[in-house]
Design a protein around this motif. Sequence first.
Motif, PDB file in Angstrom:
ATOM      1  N   ASN A 248      -1.106  11.932  -1.738  1.00 42.93           N
ATOM      2  CA  ASN A 248      -2.237  12.057  -2.221  1.00 42.93           C
ATOM      3  C   ASN A 248      -2.855  11.543  -3.406  1.00 42.93           C
ATOM      4  O   ASN A 248      -3.467  12.119  -4.428  1.00 42.93           O
ATOM      5  N   PHE A 249      -2.543  10.216  -3.377  1.00 42.58           N
ATOM      6  CA  PHE A 249      -2.782   9.333  -4.406  1.00 42.58           C
ATOM      7  C   PHE A 249      -3.185   8.076  -3.991  1.00 42.58           C
ATOM      8  O   PHE A 249      -2.337   7.505  -3.190  1.00 42.58           O
ATOM      9  N   TRP A 250      -4.432   7.546  -3.893  1.00 44.88           N
ATOM     10  CA  TRP A 250      -4.682   6.054  -3.205  1.00 44.88           C
ATOM     11  C   TRP A 250      -5.356   5.067  -3.887  1.00 44.88           C
ATOM     12  O   TRP A 250      -6.525   5.467  -4.726  1.00 44.88           O
ATOM     13  N   GLY A 251      -5.050   3.911  -3.809  1.00 43.26           N
ATOM     14  CA  GLY A 251      -5.947   2.603  -4.279  1.00 43.26           C
ATOM     15  C   GLY A 251      -5.893   1.471  -3.260  1.00 43.26           C
ATOM     16  O   GLY A 251      -4.965   1.412  -2.319  1.00 43.26           O
ATOM     17  N   LEU A 252      -7.005   0.729  -3.490  1.00 41.58           N
ATOM     18  CA  LEU A 252      -7.140  -0.344  -2.513  1.00 41.58           C
ATOM     19  C   LEU A 252      -6.367  -1.445  -2.776  1.00 41.58           C
ATOM     20  O   LEU A 252      -6.952  -1.933  -3.845  1.00 41.58           O
ATOM     21  N   GLY A 253      -5.263  -1.830  -2.291  1.00 42.44           N
ATOM     22  CA  GLY A 253      -4.304  -3.095  -2.787  1.00 42.44           C
ATOM     23  C   GLY A 253      -3.684  -3.016  -3.527  1.00 42.44           C
ATOM     24  O   GLY A 253      -3.227  -1.743  -4.221  1.00 42.44           O
ATOM     25  N   PRO A 254      -2.839  -4.031  -4.038  1.00 38.59           N
ATOM     26  CA  PRO A 254      -1.829  -3.866  -5.350  1.00 38.59           C
ATOM     27  C   PRO A 254      -2.363  -3.864  -6.544  1.00 38.59           C
ATOM     28  O   PRO A 254      -3.523  -3.867  -6.740  1.00 38.59           O
ATOM     29  N   PRO A 255      -1.539  -3.659  -7.449  1.00 38.75           N
ATOM     30  CA  PRO A 255      -2.060  -3.474  -8.764  1.00 38.75           C
ATOM     31  C   PRO A 255      -3.006  -4.584  -9.353  1.00 38.75           C
ATOM     32  O   PRO A 255      -2.625  -5.761  -9.003  1.00 38.75           O
ATOM     33  N   ALA A 256      -3.467  -4.690 -10.324  1.00 45.79           N
ATOM     34  CA  ALA A 256      -4.448  -5.687 -11.044  1.00 45.79           C
ATOM     35  C   ALA A 256      -3.272  -6.671 -11.719  1.00 45.79           C
ATOM     36  O   ALA A 256      -2.263  -6.178 -12.198  1.00 45.79           O
ATOM     37  N   GLN A 257      -3.544  -8.199 -11.591  1.00 46.34           N
ATOM     38  CA  GLN A 257      -2.581  -9.012 -12.403  1.00 46.34           C
ATOM     39  C   GLN A 257      -3.780 -10.148 -12.358  1.00 46.34           C
ATOM     40  O   GLN A 257      -4.832 -10.192 -11.937  1.00 46.34           O
ATOM     41  N   ALA A 258      -3.179 -11.171 -13.118  1.00 51.92           N
ATOM     42  CA  ALA A 258      -4.021 -12.477 -13.187  1.00 51.92           C
ATOM     43  C   ALA A 258      -4.336 -13.182 -11.994  1.00 51.92           C
ATOM     44  O   ALA A 258      -3.686 -13.178 -10.784  1.00 51.92           O
ATOM     45  N   GLY A 259      -5.716 -13.236 -11.937  1.00 53.96           N
ATOM     46  CA  GLY A 259      -6.348 -13.836 -10.867  1.00 53.96           C
ATOM     47  C   GLY A 259      -6.577 -12.681  -9.525  1.00 53.96           C
ATOM     48  O   GLY A 259      -7.141 -13.173  -8.515  1.00 53.96           O
ATOM     49  N   ARG A 260      -6.249 -11.371  -9.943  1.00 51.37           N
ATOM     50  CA  ARG A 260      -6.663 -10.492  -8.884  1.00 51.37           C
ATOM     51  C   ARG A 260      -7.277  -9.213  -9.457  1.00 51.37           C
ATOM     52  O   ARG A 260      -7.086  -8.985 -10.556  1.00 51.37           O
ATOM     53  N   PRO A 261      -8.447  -8.902  -8.599  1.00 50.44           N
ATOM     54  CA  PRO A 261      -9.326  -7.758  -9.173  1.00 50.44           C
ATOM     55  C   PRO A 261      -8.610  -6.614  -9.758  1.00 50.44           C
ATOM     56  O   PRO A 261      -7.544  -6.304  -9.150  1.00 50.44           O
ATOM     57  N   SER A 262      -9.272  -5.947 -10.406  1.00 53.03           N
ATOM     58  CA  SER A 262      -8.880  -4.588 -10.787  1.00 53.03           C
ATOM     59  C   SER A 262      -8.845  -3.505  -9.688  1.00 53.03           C
ATOM     60  O   SER A 262      -9.584  -3.741  -8.689  1.00 53.03           O
ATOM     61  N   THR A 263      -7.979  -2.515  -9.705  1.00 55.95           N
ATOM     62  CA  THR A 263      -7.895  -1.710  -8.347  1.00 55.95           C
ATOM     63  C   THR A 263      -8.344  -0.290  -8.746  1.00 55.95           C
ATOM     64  O   THR A 263      -7.786   0.444  -9.504  1.00 55.95           O
ATOM     65  N   PRO A 264      -9.508   0.081  -8.025  1.00 51.03           N
ATOM     66  CA  PRO A 264      -9.734   1.471  -8.227  1.00 51.03           C
ATOM     67  C   PRO A 264      -8.946   2.175  -7.489  1.00 51.03           C
ATOM     68  O   PRO A 264      -8.551   2.024  -6.503  1.00 51.03           O
ATOM     69  N   CYS A 265      -8.661   3.458  -8.089  1.00 49.32           N
ATOM     70  CA  CYS A 265      -7.752   4.290  -7.505  1.00 49.32           C
ATOM     71  C   CYS A 265      -7.940   5.856  -7.905  1.00 49.32           C
ATOM     72  O   CYS A 265      -8.456   5.994  -8.920  1.00 49.32           O
ATOM     73  N   GLY A 266      -7.464   6.835  -7.187  1.00 44.92           N
ATOM     74  CA  GLY A 266      -7.400   8.184  -7.719  1.00 44.92           C
ATOM     75  C   GLY A 266      -6.859   9.170  -6.744  1.00 44.92           C
ATOM     76  O   GLY A 266      -6.297   8.651  -5.791  1.00 44.92           O
ATOM     77  N   ARG A 267      -6.819  10.447  -7.150  1.00 44.49           N
ATOM     78  CA  ARG A 267      -6.404  11.529  -6.496  1.00 44.49           C
ATOM     79  C   ARG A 267      -6.973  11.892  -5.374  1.00 44.49           C
ATOM     80  O   ARG A 267      -8.301  11.562  -5.019  1.00 44.49           O
ATOM     81  N   THR A 268      -6.365  12.261  -4.194  1.00 41.02           N
ATOM     82  CA  THR A 268      -7.157  12.592  -2.822  1.00 41.02           C
ATOM     83  C   THR A 268      -6.958  13.932  -2.295  1.00 41.02           C
ATOM     84  O   THR A 268      -5.895  14.708  -2.691  1.00 41.02           O
ATOM     85  N   THR A 269      -7.740  14.454  -1.409  1.00 34.14           N
ATOM     86  CA  THR A 269      -7.662  15.745  -0.589  1.00 34.14           C
ATOM     87  C   THR A 269      -7.593  15.052   0.697  1.00 34.14           C
ATOM     88  O   THR A 269      -8.546  14.264   1.143  1.00 34.14           O
ATOM     89  N   GLU A 270      -6.645  15.740   1.631  1.00 30.56           N
ATOM     90  CA  GLU A 270      -6.687  15.466   2.967  1.00 30.56           C
ATOM     91  C   GLU A 270      -7.146  16.472   3.860  1.00 30.56           C
ATOM     92  O   GLU A 270      -6.664  17.673   3.603  1.00 30.56           O
ATOM     93  N   ILE A 271      -7.553  16.088   5.003  1.00 29.56           N
ATOM     94  CA  ILE A 271      -7.806  17.119   6.039  1.00 29.56           C
ATOM     95  C   ILE A 271      -7.209  17.272   7.254  1.00 29.56           C
ATOM     96  O   ILE A 271      -6.995  15.953   7.951  1.00 29.56           O
ATOM     97  N   TYR A 272      -6.440  18.105   7.723  1.00 29.45           N
ATOM     98  CA  TYR A 272      -5.570  17.980   8.821  1.00 29.45           C
ATOM     99  C   TYR A 272      -6.096  18.827   9.919  1.00 29.45           C
ATOM    100  O   TYR A 272      -6.349  19.857   9.745  1.00 29.45           O
ATOM    101  N   VAL A 273      -6.062  18.328  11.399  1.00 23.94           N
ATOM    102  CA  VAL A 273      -6.228  19.185  12.616  1.00 23.94           C
ATOM    103  C   VAL A 273      -5.199  19.254  13.227  1.00 23.94           C
ATOM    104  O   VAL A 273      -4.590  18.194  13.619  1.00 23.94           O
ATOM    105  N   ASP A 274      -4.662  20.508  13.611  1.00 24.67           N
ATOM    106  CA  ASP A 274      -3.303  20.579  14.197  1.00 24.67           C
ATOM    107  C   ASP A 274      -2.384  19.883  13.728  1.00 24.67           C
ATOM    108  O   ASP A 274      -1.460  19.243  14.693  1.00 24.67           O
ATOM    109  N   GLY A 275      -2.176  19.598  12.587  1.00 29.05           N
ATOM    110  CA  GLY A 275      -1.117  18.663  11.946  1.00 29.05           C
ATOM    111  C   GLY A 275      -1.280  17.376  11.876  1.00 29.05           C
ATOM    112  O   GLY A 275      -0.524  16.671  11.115  1.00 29.05           O
ATOM    113  N   ILE A 276      -2.611  16.884  12.300  1.00 32.04           N
ATOM    114  CA  ILE A 276      -2.595  15.456  12.428  1.00 32.04           C
ATOM    115  C   ILE A 276      -3.636  15.091  11.288  1.00 32.04           C
ATOM    116  O   ILE A 276      -4.914  15.772  11.439  1.00 32.04           O
ATOM    117  N   GLU A 277      -3.632  14.247  10.370  1.00 29.63           N
ATOM    118  CA  GLU A 277      -4.659  13.790   9.332  1.00 29.63           C
ATOM    119  C   GLU A 277      -5.897  13.028  10.061  1.00 29.63           C
ATOM    120  O   GLU A 277      -5.520  12.339  10.727  1.00 29.63           O
TER     121      GLU A 277
END
Length: 583
Positions: free
Chosen positions: A171-200
């Motif tokens: 329940n925590f997600w960000g797009l791509g690896p962490p920021a570093q030289a030559g690579r954009p910052s990565t927005p990220c955050g806590r998540t909430t997930e919805i499951y139906v019959d146990g499948i996300e």
Amino acid sequence: MMTSRERTLSVQVKQKFSDFFQERGYKNWPAGSLIPDESDPSVLFTTAGMQQFKGWYTTSQPSTINCQRTTTCQPCLRTSDIDEVGDENHLTFFEMLGNFSFGEKDSYKMKKRAIEETWEFVTKELNIEPKRITVSVFSGDEKIEEDKESLAIWQEVAPGVEIKKQGREDNFWGLGPPAQAGRPSTPCGRTTEIYVDGIEIWNLVFNEFVDNGDGSFRPMESFGLDTGMGLERLMMALEDTDDIFATDIYRLWRDKLAKISRFKYQERPRDWRIIIDHLRAATALAEAGIIPGNKDRGYILRRLIRRALVYGQNLGIENIGQAFSDLPATIKEEEEKFGLAIKKGKKELEEILGRGQKEIPGQLAFDLFQTYGLPLEIIKELAGEQNIKIDEDGFFAAAESHRQTSRQGMEQKFAGGLADDSNETIKYHTACHLLLAALRKVLGGHVVQKGSNITNQRLRFDFSHPEKMTPEQVKAIEDWVNDKIKRDLPVATEEMTVAEAKESGAMGVFDERYGERVKVYTIADPSPSSGAEVNPTTGEIISKEICGGPHVKRTEELGDFKITKEESSSAGVRRVKAVLTKK
């Protein structure tokens, strides 16, 4: 729960999703390219709906964003689980429904609106019974506290629904690896997930943080919502099946495969699933302009096609193209090449087996796979007929070493955007400088480079611009570039400090990606036009950029410049492809 008579086809679900959110103030946004903006080297393919909006989450000026709320249906490709494909629910290619918001100032209001909309869509629009649904929220850890807001909202919106507290892995997600030289910052955050019959089926990401890349996080200046609902998994819930390949999305694929397979789906389900998934993914990549090859995206496409063909052999299929007549020509051509390669590989293997070895080294087996596409399964089968073993551990070690080398090469390639340093590639690289200058001249000073990919046959250039160019603008850009080429202008280079480069007016991204000293390339016209920016020594400045090179000496070396395609790359980013022809 929907009855069989009421089952919603996937196309209708997509339309229902779009209509629902448009009615609530979201703008229906076109899907981004399956090939992402190459200013972000963190991924080879678009892997999530929010990818084209990544920069919108981190902007310090939300008022500059074209739209505050959007909804999309985004084709995505992920190969991290390629070895898991073949079970009931793993895929490489899928479509992701998503709704997004940017520049949010109140995180609680953002979460409440998102959770209320999600619950309404799932239970009212899709008629999924609440008793089938469970949700999860972030439990908190030593770096990020528990998401008590989402927990409280769920308790209010869906009383009685089971809520699970889960850790960072779930329940925590960000797009791509962490920021570093030559690579954009990565927005990220806590998540909430919805499951139906146990499948996300749906994941709501509340982008409240930026990953600093050192294990720490900082709050974002404004917050953003990023949701993703896999269409294929959603259809499992709506069609009440535990097999994703039994949904309507894959019905035509199954029908066509049934015509040429010697085995029914129920008899060899894993082989069927791999073939269908991989051909669907390969079709999307081929339609995006990727050509099978031995590197990067081309390697992934080739691997998908050849894996599908190998598993087709398990079903007794000699020619997949016979059943799937509408497959792109690229796939059919690769099937022919693979057939020839397999024959050569088997002949080479027979010679190796004739040497009397008791075991084939893993590296040698991998070389057969890498050179001829000969799968390990076939190598083991032929070797087993002569009681010869295969060093499988050595094979997988060699494969992992190859992957690491390829990954490093990919990062180096994306760092500069060049496929090689041939004379033709150098010409295209220089043409990119003129193209950027022309874009800024014709479209305006808001244009900045967002990425490029340059080979010895063409250039692809991504740039910031909110709308499609008109035919008149395209022609004006071509004419401007060709005029500068015809004038045979000199291309000069000098080395200086970053501060000096910035002071000189050179374009560039002034951050930690540069060393202490940089190269600045200048294209100047000794005979300036009226009112132009003039350097006393060189004349009118046509283009001045920080760049590692290499470049031609004079512009006339380039030949004629022609734009062959103009299209959307991602939100607020356009893409042009161009070629150079000899005069």
